[in-house]
Design a protein around this motif. Structure first.
Motif, PDB file in Angstrom:
ATOM      1  N   ALA A 196       0.826  -1.204   0.000  1.00 48.21           N
ATOM      2  CA  ALA A 196       0.000   0.000   0.000  1.00 48.21           C
ATOM      3  C   ALA A 196       0.859   1.252   0.000  1.00 48.21           C
ATOM      4  CB  ALA A 196      -0.939   0.000   1.204  1.00 48.21           C
ATOM      5  N   SER A 197       2.051   1.168   0.587  1.00 51.02           N
ATOM      6  CA  SER A 197       2.970   2.307   0.604  1.00 51.02           C
ATOM      7  C   SER A 197       4.395   1.787   0.505  1.00 51.02           C
ATOM      8  CB  SER A 197       2.779   3.145   1.869  1.00 51.02           C
ATOM      9  OG  SER A 197       3.093   2.379   3.025  1.00 51.02           O
ATOM     10  N   TYR A 198       5.242   2.609  -0.079  1.00 54.34           N
ATOM     11  CA  TYR A 198       6.655   2.273  -0.265  1.00 54.34           C
ATOM     12  C   TYR A 198       7.496   3.372   0.383  1.00 54.34           C
ATOM     13  CZ  TYR A 198       4.962  -0.929  -3.905  1.00 54.34           C
ATOM     14  OH  TYR A 198       4.329  -1.912  -4.602  1.00 54.34           O
ATOM     15  N   THR A 199       8.566   2.975   1.084  1.00 51.86           N
ATOM     16  CA  THR A 199       9.532   3.925   1.650  1.00 51.86           C
ATOM     17  C   THR A 199      10.872   3.689   0.984  1.00 51.86           C
ATOM     18  OG1 THR A 199       8.367   3.978   3.772  1.00 51.86           O
ATOM     19  CG2 THR A 199      10.645   4.764   3.737  1.00 51.86           C
ATOM     20  N   LEU A 200      11.366   4.721   0.318  1.00 48.42           N
ATOM     21  CA  LEU A 200      12.635   4.629  -0.404  1.00 48.42           C
ATOM     22  C   LEU A 200      13.636   5.580   0.234  1.00 48.42           C
ATOM     23  CD1 LEU A 200      11.230   4.747  -4.059  1.00 48.42           C
ATOM     24  CD2 LEU A 200      11.570   2.745  -2.597  1.00 48.42           C
ATOM     25  N   ARG A 201      14.892   5.191   0.290  1.00 45.98           N
ATOM     26  CA  ARG A 201      15.966   6.012   0.856  1.00 45.98           C
ATOM     27  C   ARG A 201      17.000   6.273  -0.211  1.00 45.98           C
ATOM     28  NH1 ARG A 201      15.628   6.134   6.454  1.00 45.98           N
ATOM     29  NH2 ARG A 201      14.137   4.639   7.324  1.00 45.98           N
ATOM     30  N   VAL A 202      17.420   7.535  -0.283  1.00 45.40           N
ATOM     31  CA  VAL A 202      18.443   7.918  -1.246  1.00 45.40           C
ATOM     32  C   VAL A 202      19.367   8.931  -0.580  1.00 45.40           C
ATOM     33  CG1 VAL A 202      16.901   9.686  -2.217  1.00 45.40           C
ATOM     34  CG2 VAL A 202      18.849   8.887  -3.534  1.00 45.40           C
ATOM     35  N   ARG A 203      20.667   8.753  -0.760  1.00 45.59           N
ATOM     36  CA  ARG A 203      21.648   9.662  -0.159  1.00 45.59           C
ATOM     37  C   ARG A 203      21.740  10.913  -1.018  1.00 45.59           C
ATOM     38  NH1 ARG A 203      24.984   9.198   3.912  1.00 45.59           N
ATOM     39  NH2 ARG A 203      24.409   7.015   4.119  1.00 45.59           N
ATOM     40  N   GLU A 204      21.866  12.061  -0.318  1.00 47.31           N
ATOM     41  CA  GLU A 204      21.940  13.327  -1.052  1.00 47.31           C
ATOM     42  C   GLU A 204      23.175  13.366  -1.948  1.00 47.31           C
ATOM     43  OE1 GLU A 204      22.659  16.920   1.092  1.00 47.31           O
ATOM     44  OE2 GLU A 204      23.791  15.932   2.677  1.00 47.31           O
ATOM     45  N   ASN A 205      23.165  14.337  -2.853  1.00 50.15           N
ATOM     46  CA  ASN A 205      24.238  14.517  -3.845  1.00 50.15           C
ATOM     47  C   ASN A 205      24.316  13.320  -4.802  1.00 50.15           C
ATOM     48  OD1 ASN A 205      24.926  16.946  -2.517  1.00 50.15           O
ATOM     49  ND2 ASN A 205      26.219  15.813  -1.074  1.00 50.15           N
ATOM     50  N   ASN A 206      23.174  12.666  -4.999  1.00 52.20           N
ATOM     51  CA  ASN A 206      23.144  11.531  -5.916  1.00 52.20           C
ATOM     52  C   ASN A 206      23.348  12.011  -7.338  1.00 52.20           C
ATOM     53  OD1 ASN A 206      20.263  12.535  -5.267  1.00 52.20           O
ATOM     54  ND2 ASN A 206      20.100  11.626  -7.322  1.00 52.20           N
ATOM     55  N   SER A 207      23.726  11.059  -8.198  1.00 48.33           N
ATOM     56  CA  SER A 207      23.854  11.383  -9.613  1.00 48.33           C
ATOM     57  C   SER A 207      22.465  11.421 -10.241  1.00 48.33           C
ATOM     58  CB  SER A 207      24.717  10.341 -10.318  1.00 48.33           C
ATOM     59  OG  SER A 207      24.134   9.060 -10.184  1.00 48.33           O
ATOM     60  N   PRO A 208      22.223  12.298 -11.223  1.00 50.99           N
ATOM     61  CA  PRO A 208      20.915  12.341 -11.887  1.00 50.99           C
ATOM     62  C   PRO A 208      20.605  11.005 -12.569  1.00 50.99           C
ATOM     63  CG  PRO A 208      22.186  14.312 -12.366  1.00 50.99           C
ATOM     64  CD  PRO A 208      23.117  13.372 -11.672  1.00 50.99           C
ATOM     65  N   ALA A 209      19.302  10.735 -12.711  1.00 51.06           N
ATOM     66  CA  ALA A 209      18.799   9.491 -13.315  1.00 51.06           C
ATOM     67  C   ALA A 209      19.174   8.263 -12.509  1.00 51.06           C
ATOM     68  CB  ALA A 209      19.285   9.338 -14.751  1.00 51.06           C
ATOM     69  N   LEU A 210      19.391   8.424 -11.201  1.00 46.68           N
ATOM     70  CA  LEU A 210      19.715   7.294 -10.332  1.00 46.68           C
ATOM     71  C   LEU A 210      18.454   6.484 -10.052  1.00 46.68           C
ATOM     72  CD1 LEU A 210      21.736   5.812  -8.435  1.00 46.68           C
ATOM     73  CD2 LEU A 210      20.951   7.360  -6.620  1.00 46.68           C
ATOM     74  N   HIS A 211      18.532   5.146 -10.205  1.00 50.05           N
ATOM     75  CA  HIS A 211      17.413   4.260  -9.874  1.00 50.05           C
ATOM     76  C   HIS A 211      17.305   4.171  -8.361  1.00 50.05           C
ATOM     77  CE1 HIS A 211      15.719  -0.014  -9.448  1.00 50.05           C
ATOM     78  NE2 HIS A 211      14.716   0.807  -9.739  1.00 50.05           N
ATOM     79  N   ILE A 212      16.187   4.639  -7.826  1.00 51.34           N
ATOM     80  CA  ILE A 212      16.051   4.701  -6.368  1.00 51.34           C
ATOM     81  C   ILE A 212      15.090   3.639  -5.828  1.00 51.34           C
ATOM     82  CG2 ILE A 212      16.601   7.159  -6.314  1.00 51.34           C
ATOM     83  CD1 ILE A 212      13.624   7.743  -6.047  1.00 51.34           C
ATOM     84  N   GLY A 213      14.368   2.940  -6.682  1.00 51.87           N
ATOM     85  CA  GLY A 213      13.460   1.900  -6.199  1.00 51.87           C
ATOM     86  C   GLY A 213      12.463   1.516  -7.281  1.00 51.87           C
ATOM     87  N   THR A 214      11.594   0.557  -6.926  1.00 49.83           N
ATOM     88  CA  THR A 214      10.618   0.033  -7.880  1.00 49.83           C
ATOM     89  C   THR A 214       9.294  -0.195  -7.169  1.00 49.83           C
ATOM     90  OG1 THR A 214      12.350  -1.067  -9.152  1.00 49.83           O
ATOM     91  CG2 THR A 214      10.103  -1.833  -9.500  1.00 49.83           C
ATOM     92  N   VAL A 215       8.215   0.168  -7.845  1.00 50.39           N
ATOM     93  CA  VAL A 215       6.876  -0.206  -7.390  1.00 50.39           C
ATOM     94  C   VAL A 215       6.347  -1.269  -8.347  1.00 50.39           C
ATOM     95  CG1 VAL A 215       6.403   2.024  -6.330  1.00 50.39           C
ATOM     96  CG2 VAL A 215       5.813   1.664  -8.718  1.00 50.39           C
TER      97      VAL A 215
END
Length: 747
Positions: free
Chosen positions: A419-438
């Motif tokens: 029903a809900s997804y929690t994704l974590r990403v570190r700042e200063n990431n590169s653009p177009a970074l895959h951060i998760g999937t639903v």
């Protein structure tokens, strides 16, 4: 009439049935014949029944008259069955034919006039008047032909002697026998009759029975004895020798039965079929060696046995069937059994556990319908066995298997795995970074199960979702479009949708929360309030009306005159220049507010401001406590010397700064008098402000104010009044009406 050309109009069914032409097409009208031969067809556009082929009555019905072709007109929605009969009338298209080109008769010369001699009959495939109606013989001086009829109406010839024979005068005669039908014009067939005149033979053969009746089961084997006829002759020698033969033999009889000329036994030479021919009539002749003969008839009744399994003929089949449909017609079929009696009675059934029903209708038609709505997601295919059983002994049955597919209807929306997804990403990431999937699944099939993912509009329009993340529409992969900054955006959430490609499409939603994890990418820096920073706002009220209650504010006295300023119309206290480490930590501001009456009345308030490096310093103590602490503490001589020395060395520099500050203050004062007001923005800084009431104020208050060098935000945080003072000292003029003064740190 038979032999009518293909395409000939037979009837207008739409008119005869009282139906509109369009109704025939709408109800899917069709013609179903008993023998499944497509001899006629229905034109749904005109409602006309036309011949599909040239009809041959003899091929269809043989000797049966009338020749009736039975068929049904089948209608659907709703189901209707109309029985129809097409009578095929005979035309004279066949000539009589004798079984032999020549027949031989042996006749005693002593035979008296009037003696009758049977002749073999001709065959004509036509019926009614087009069949054989008369026989005649070529002119001669001894014989003529008499035409007789059997019980079934068929004609046969007899040779009648009307003048005595004389062997010594004429030992042999040759005559031509002609068979004529009743057609127009009539057709004929001939055969030669050879007559041998014999010496005296005074006893003709006689059968033990002139008529035999036998019953034969249709499953009798080939070679089985059907009947044995017997005749006797009282003469001796060759005159007493009897020979048996068929004197009337149709093609069907001659190919089915065999007659022994010596024993008189009739045997099968072909399997019988009750459903094709249920009875036979045989005519047998017994001739002796002297030319005399006798005749008898044999009636053979074919007994039905249960040798035909029931038949099932599918008229229509609908597959696949949409799921969730109410009662739906799946198949329309007809059953039949060519046997008779109980052998031809039938029952029809399907498996009990299936969601289908059999509904009988007229003329042995059945409709297979659904028993309620089908669900493809539970079962997508049904194998149905239709069993038809007769009531004969032994019982025979026929099973027909049909497969019914259930087609998909878009009745299931895609379902997310969470029903809900929690994704974590570190700042200063590169653009177009895959951060998760639903991920979402759809239990439908085909296009109804193809899931497309999308980002839904954010609830907060200020969140630039389109520039933060994107989603792959095919697989639900989420990507960060740009580098994220923890200090600017620590978390954000949005909703994703999953829609199928059905018609109409169904969809569902899921919540996605993205947490930005911090990186150590910021060095410490010192905050300082910028020029124009809002320190506090002095608020006064006046009980008068009109011009008497219009108020203006001014700064009467300050520790550093060029550091702070008061806006005349709204009482806002702001910094006039940037703060620096050289500025004193403590400042005292005296603010005067006066009305616009005649004479003007006024009130004043004292503000104590403390400049701090952060928020960890203690609250600003009340002015009274500071004074007491200063009086109690002995002065440090070294501190005094250092202050005096620093003031002396910096006097010229400070003078220049004061001039610059004064110019700036004059500019701001003009803006304030013009009624301009700016509302600074920025984060919440930290300062401590002490406000002491004087004049008409009855109490003094101390407030904590946060000041910061970031000019983008100016906000205030009231902490609490520290100590209520006793009545203040009025520094203004005392009049009868005094304005009431409030000190406020509001926006």
């Amino acid at each position: 009439m038979e032999e009518t050309m293909s395409g000939t109009l037979v009837a207008n069914l739409a008119k005869d049935l009282g139906l509109g032409v369009g109704e025939l097409a709408a109800r899917e009208a069709r013609v179903v014949s008993e023998d499944n031969e497509p001899r006629v067809q229905l034109d749904l556009q005109t409602g006309e029944l036309i011949l599909n082929e040239k009809l041959d009555r003899e091929e269809m019905c043989g000797p049966t008259d009338p020749c009736v072709m039975r068929f049904q007109v089948l209608l659907k929605k709703p189901l209707g069955v109309f029985r129809a009969e097409l009578v095929v009338r005979d035309i004279n298209d066949h000539s009589p034919e004798f079984p032999e080109r020549e027949m031989t008769l042996k006749i005693l010369e002593t035979s008296p006039p009037g003696t009758v001699f049977p002749l073999k009959t001709a065959q004509d495939l036509d019926v009614g008047n087009n069949n054989i109606q008369n026989y005649n013989i070529s002119p001669n001086s001894h014989f003529h032909v008499s035409t007789r009829s059997w019980g079934d109406g068929r004609k046969y010839p007899e040779l009648v002697l009307y003048k005595e024979l004389d062997r010594e005068e004429q030992a042999e005669l040759r005559l031509t026998l002609t068979a004529l039908d009743g057609g127009s014009p009539p057709r004929s067939g001939t055969t030669q009759v050879r007559i041998l005149v014999l010496d005296v033979n005074d006893n003709a053969p006689e059968f033990a029975q002139t008529h035999y009746q036998v019953q034969v089961p249709e499953n009798s084997p080939v070679g089985a004895l059907i009947v044995k006829v017997s005749a006797r002759d009282l003469d001796t020698g060759t005159s007493g020798e009897i020979s048996y033969s068929f004197f009337y033999s149709s093609q069907e009889i001659s190919t089915t039965f065999e007659l022994s000329s010596i024993s008189g036994e009739v045997r099968l030479i072909k399997k019988l079929d009750f459903e094709t021919i249920s009875s036979y009539e045989l005519y047998i002749d017994a001739s002796d060696g002297g030319g005399l003969s006798g005749k008898c008839s044999v009636s053979i009744e074919v007994l039905d046995v249960n040798d035909n399994s029931p038949e099932l003929i599918i008229s229509s089949l609908t597959s696949p069937i949409p799921e969730n449909s109410p009662e739906t017609e799946v198949a329309l079929f007809r059953i039949r059994d060519r046997d008779s009696g109980d052998n031809g009675r039938m029952t029809c059934s399907i498996q009990d556990e299936l969601p289908f029903l059999l509904k009988p209708s007229a003329e042995n038609f059945y409709t297979l319908v659904t028993n309620g709505e089908l669900d493809r997601e539970i079962k997508a295919e049904y194998n149905i066995t239709i069993t038809v059983t007769d009531l004969g002994t032994p019982r025979l049955k026929t099973e027909h298997n049909i497969t019914v597919l259930v087609s998909d209807v878009n009745d299931n929306a895609p379902a997310f795995t969470q029903a809900s997804y929690t994704l974590r990403v570190r700042e200063n990431n590169s653009p177009a970074l895959h951060i998760g999937t639903v991920s979402a699944t759809d239990t439908d099939a085909g296009a109804n199960a193809q899931v497309t993912y999308s980002l839904l509009p954010p609830a907060d329009p200020h969140v630039p979702l389109a520039s933060l993340v994107s989603i792959n529409a095919d697989n639900g992969h989420l990507f960060a479009l740009r580098s994220l900054d923890y200090e600017a955006l620590r978390a954000f959430e949005f909703r994703v949708g999953a829609a199928d490609r059905g018609s109409p499409p169904l969809s569902s939603q899921a919540l996605v929360r993205v947490l930005v994890e911090d990186d150590n990418d910021n060095a410490p820096f010192v905050l300082a309030a910028e020029p124009g920073y809002l320190v506090t706002k002095v608020v006064a009220v006046d009980g008068d009306a009109g011009q008497n209650r219009c108020r203006s504010y001014q700064l009467l006295k300050a520790t550093e005159p060029g550091l702070f300023g008061v806006w005349a119309h709204n009482g806002e206290v702001r910094t006039a220049r940037p703060l620096s480490e050289r500025d004193a930590a403590r400042h005292r501001l005296l603010v005067l507010v006066k009305d616009n009456g005649e004479p003007p009345l006024s009130a004043s308030v004292t503000l104590h401001v403390l400049l701090v490096d952060g928020f960890s310093q203690p609250h600003l103590p009340p002015p009274e406590a500071e004074a007491e602490a200063a009086a109690a503490a002995p002065a440090d001589p070294l501190t005094v010397y250092l202050v005096v020395a620093l003031a002396s060395v910096s006097s010229l520099f400070l003078f220049s700064v004061l001039v610059f500050v004064a110019v700036r203050l004059c500019g701001r004062g003009g803006a304030a008098r013009a009624g301009r007001c700016s509302v600074p923005e920025g984060p919440f800084p930290g300062h401590l402000v002490d406000v002491s009431g004087t004049g008409t104020l009855s109490h003094s208050y101390q407030y904590e104010v946060c000041l910061t060098g970031d000019s983008g935000s100016n906000e205030f945080k009231f902490l609490k009044p520290v100590l209520p003072n006793i009545l203040g000292q009025d520094v203004g003029r005392k009049l009868d009406v005094k304005p009431t003064f409030q000190s406020s740190l509001g926006i």
